[in-house]
Design a protein around this motif. Structure first.
Motif, PDB file in Angstrom:
ATOM      1  N   LYS A 141      12.817   5.831  -5.024  1.00  0.00           N
ATOM      2  CA  LYS A 141      13.528   4.575  -4.722  1.00  0.00           C
ATOM      3  C   LYS A 141      13.749   3.787  -6.015  1.00  0.00           C
TER       4      LYS A 141
ATOM      5  N   GLU B 194       7.936   0.849   1.840  1.00  0.00           N
ATOM      6  CA  GLU B 194       8.739   2.040   2.132  1.00  0.00           C
ATOM      7  C   GLU B 194       7.969   3.067   2.946  1.00  0.00           C
ATOM      8  N   ASP B 195       8.586   3.542   3.996  1.00  0.00           N
ATOM      9  CA  ASP B 195       8.123   4.708   4.757  1.00  0.00           C
ATOM     10  C   ASP B 195       6.699   4.567   5.290  1.00  0.00           C
TER      11      ASP B 195
ATOM     12  N   ASP C 157      13.001   0.247   5.365  1.00  0.00           N
ATOM     13  CA  ASP C 157      13.390   1.048   6.531  1.00  0.00           C
ATOM     14  C   ASP C 157      13.838   0.168   7.691  1.00  0.00           C
TER      15      ASP C 157
HETATM   16 MG   LIG Z   1      12.560   5.121   3.995  1.00  0.00          MG
END
Ligand SMILES: [Mg+2]
Ligand SMILES: NC(=O)C1=CN([C@@H]2O[C@H](COP(=O)(O)OP(=O)(O)OC[C@H]3O[C@@H](n4cnc5c(N)ncnc54)[C@H](O)[C@@H]3O)[C@@H](O)[C@H]2O)C=CC1
Ligand SMILES: CC(=O)C(=O)O
Length: 570
Positions: free
Chosen positions: A181, A252-253, A276
């Motif tokens: 990212k 993130e994630d 997300d």
């Molecule tokens: Mg993601």
């Protein structure tokens, strides 16, 4: 020895360093390799440590490109680019920026997914900061060990590795999504790489294959209980914001429960966002706005089915609901225009185990009492929902490859003149359908964008460009805008502004035109997003910088460029 041998000198726009010789070549921020000038070689004790010729960055970049092209497969290309990143950061970004279309799929989705799955076996060098739930007391020491001071960090991307793209729990290997990212942030958004930090919050993994792998590099235990987890996240937030008070915290994630809980806990207290939930919601809104424009309708006429009501799916639902309200519907009407499905089919108010953030979109059991149940699904399946709802927009965030079948899509296309279909799951094999199939099944009428990159599709004499509905169109500009505005929060208004700025980059009314701007224009898109976001921050009262007519120039001037800076021996 000076504990801080290298510092960015903002006044003179150069690196000042006490390092010499091999230590200079080993620091990817400083290293120019064969591009060090003769004077720098003298001053930095590099004479004899490099071959004699001095190359330009253009020559280096073309050599690095040839080496990249010579790799046998995408994972090898990823390894090759990572090695360059570890060696010479400016050259890495020069190369990636010059070949964004070709290299984004290598440093980012889909290949980053493979690199994460193979993290422990492919491991060569550490990158970023590894914080361990087993030693939260080390968090401060670890973040300090980066050598960065309180004013030297703009952005931290953190993951706990639980829900990487659509491929699930990969424990410590998740660090590579934070790294990936950030590579997009710099290559596409001009975020200064020296002012960023990738972080993994290693809280264990529930993947047996990793726990059993003797080479697994993370904490070898299952994910910790919620209380321990929340305390560790709090330690991370407290430490990061204390050491780096102006840093934006990007999440993130994370798994769906943690993603939502963390966002709810911190979003009104600091500069933070969940990519997300919010970045995906915004890029989806951009694709929908474009699709609606291409179909010559207004948003409030549409009916939306979201297949995969998790972190991304409900983030998308929330932003679409708000957009429907802005377009004239009441909150109740807007919510009822959205039908969400999860693992056991359509969400209804008697669905067991429903998550609190899904509940607003649950249909009443009465409303669907006579809809067909599918025993294989354990509820009302997509085919029945499409049959009953006659959606005009179908969104995939399920991580279930090929879930949009020919019969389902044909049924949708029977009632929708220009069906808007967005299979947003990553990486590529998890896309709910391919653009080629969608266009074939709809006689070329579908308006399609996908989460991972797909090649253009020729159908009946028209070449359809496929926009990439990926939050990569949003987060670089969103954060750049927030940084330039010196924003204190990421507001809903800033996300909506980002979505509209992305949609404004394309004219989707041309036959075959993409719904979203192409990857190769990502820097331009990010500049437009950042400008809109900074204005919106000012409008929402969260900008500490003065935002005036010059904001677009300010944004462009703030974008870091992949050019060598002087390195001064001190
Ligand atoms: Mg993601
Ligand atoms: N294009 C983009 O920018 C983004 C795409 N995504 C993609 O979206 C997908 C989901 O990611 P997250 O939301 O983080 O995961 P998640 O685990 O939070 O959500 C997945 C959802 O899909 C549902 N689901 C699973 N199997 C299903 C089935 N057979 N039928 C219907 N629903 C089913 C689950 O119940 C869950 O609600 C991933 O593939 C990810 O790569 C996520 C974020 C951004
Ligand atoms: C793009 C992204 O954030 C994801 O697939 O999770």
């Amino acid at each position: 020895m000076n504990p801080m041998p290298t510092r960015w000198n903002a006044r003179h726009q150069r690196w000042d360093t006490a390092a010499r010789g091999r230590a200079v070549l080993a620091d990817p921020r400083l290293n120019k390799g064969t591009a060090f000038t003769r004077d720098e070689r003298q001053a930095l004790d590099l004479v004899g440590l490099l071959p004699p010729q001095v190359l330009t960055i253009e020559q280096q970049s073309s050599r690095a490109y040839a080496q990249f092209r010579a790799q046998p497969d995408d994972l090898a290309k990823h390894v090759n680019l990572t090695a360059l990143h570890d060696r010479n950061e400016v050259l890495f970004y020069r190369l990636v920026s010059e070949h964004l279309d070709e290299m984004l799929p290598i440093v980012y989705t889909p290949t980053v997914g493979t690199a994460i799955e193979r993290y422990s076996s492919q491991y060569r060098k550490p990158r970023g900061v590894y914080l361990s739930v087993d030693a939260p007391e080390d968090a401060e020491r670890s973040l300090r060990a980066t050598g960065l001071g309180p004013d030297e960090v703009d952005l931290i991307v953190a993951t706990d590795g639980e829900a990487i793209l659509g491929i699930g729990d990969w424990g410590v290997g998740g660090i590579n999504i934070s790294v990936g990212k950030l590579a997009v942030y710099t290559a596409a958004g001009g975020i200064d790489p020296a002012r960023t930090l990738p972080v993994v919050l290693d809280v264990g993994t529930n993947r047996k294959e990793l726990l059993d792998d003797p080479l697994y590099l993370g904490n070898r235990h299952p994910r910790v209980d919620r209380e321990t987890y929340d305390a560790f996240v709090q330690t991370y937030v407290d430490t990061a914001t204390r050491l780096f008070p102006s840093a934006l915290l990007h999440w993130e994630d994370f798994g769906p429960d943690n993603a939502r809980r963390i966002l709810a806990r911190y979003r009104d207290k600091m500069l933070t966002f969940n990519d997300d939930v919010q970045g995906t919601g915004a890029v989806n809104l951009a694709a929908v706005l474009s699709g609606v424009r291409a179909s010559g309708t207004s948003l409030r006429e549409h009916r939306v089915v979201i297949f995969g009501a998790g972190t991304a799916g409900v983030g998308i639902a929330d932003q679409l609901r708000d957009a429907l309200i802005t377009d004239g519907l009441t909150p109740g009407e807007a919510t009822r225009r959205i039908w969400c499905l999860a693992r056991h089919g359509l969400l209804t108010d008697d669905t067991t185990g429903m998550r609190d953030f899904q509940a607003p979109y649950a249909r009443t059991a009465d409303e669907v009492a006579d809809w067909a149940r599918d025993p294989k699904v354990g509820g009302i399946a997509l085919a029945e929902v499409v049959h009953r709802v006659e959606p005009t927009i179908l969104i995939g965030t399920s991580g279930q490859g090929s879930a949009f079948t020919g019969p389902v899509v044909r049924e949708m296309a029977a009632s929708a003149r220009r069906p808007i279909i967005l299979p947003m799951s990553n990486p590529t094999p998890l896309a709910e359908a391919t653009p080629a199939d969608l266009l074939a099944w709809t006689d070329g009428r579908a308006l399609v964008a996908t989460g991972s990159p797909f090649a253009p599709v020729s159908h009946d004499g028209t070449t359809h460009q496929i926009g990439q509905a990926n939050n990569a169109l949003i987060f670089p500009g969103l954060s750049l805008g927030a940084i330039v505005a010196r924003a204190t929060r990421i507001t809903d208004g800033m996300l909506t502004a980002a979505a509209h700025a992305v949609a404004a980059q394309v004219d989707p009314t041309d036959p075959g035109a993409p719904l979203l701007p192409p990857t190769r224009q990502l820097r331009e898109t990010s500049a437009a997003v950042a400008t809109a976001v900074a204005r919106s921050a000012a409008h929402d009262g969260v900008a500490r910088a003065t935002i005036g007519d010059e904001i677009e120039n300010q944004v462009r001037a703030a974008m870091w460029q992949p050019n060598y800076r002087p390195v001064q021996a001190i």
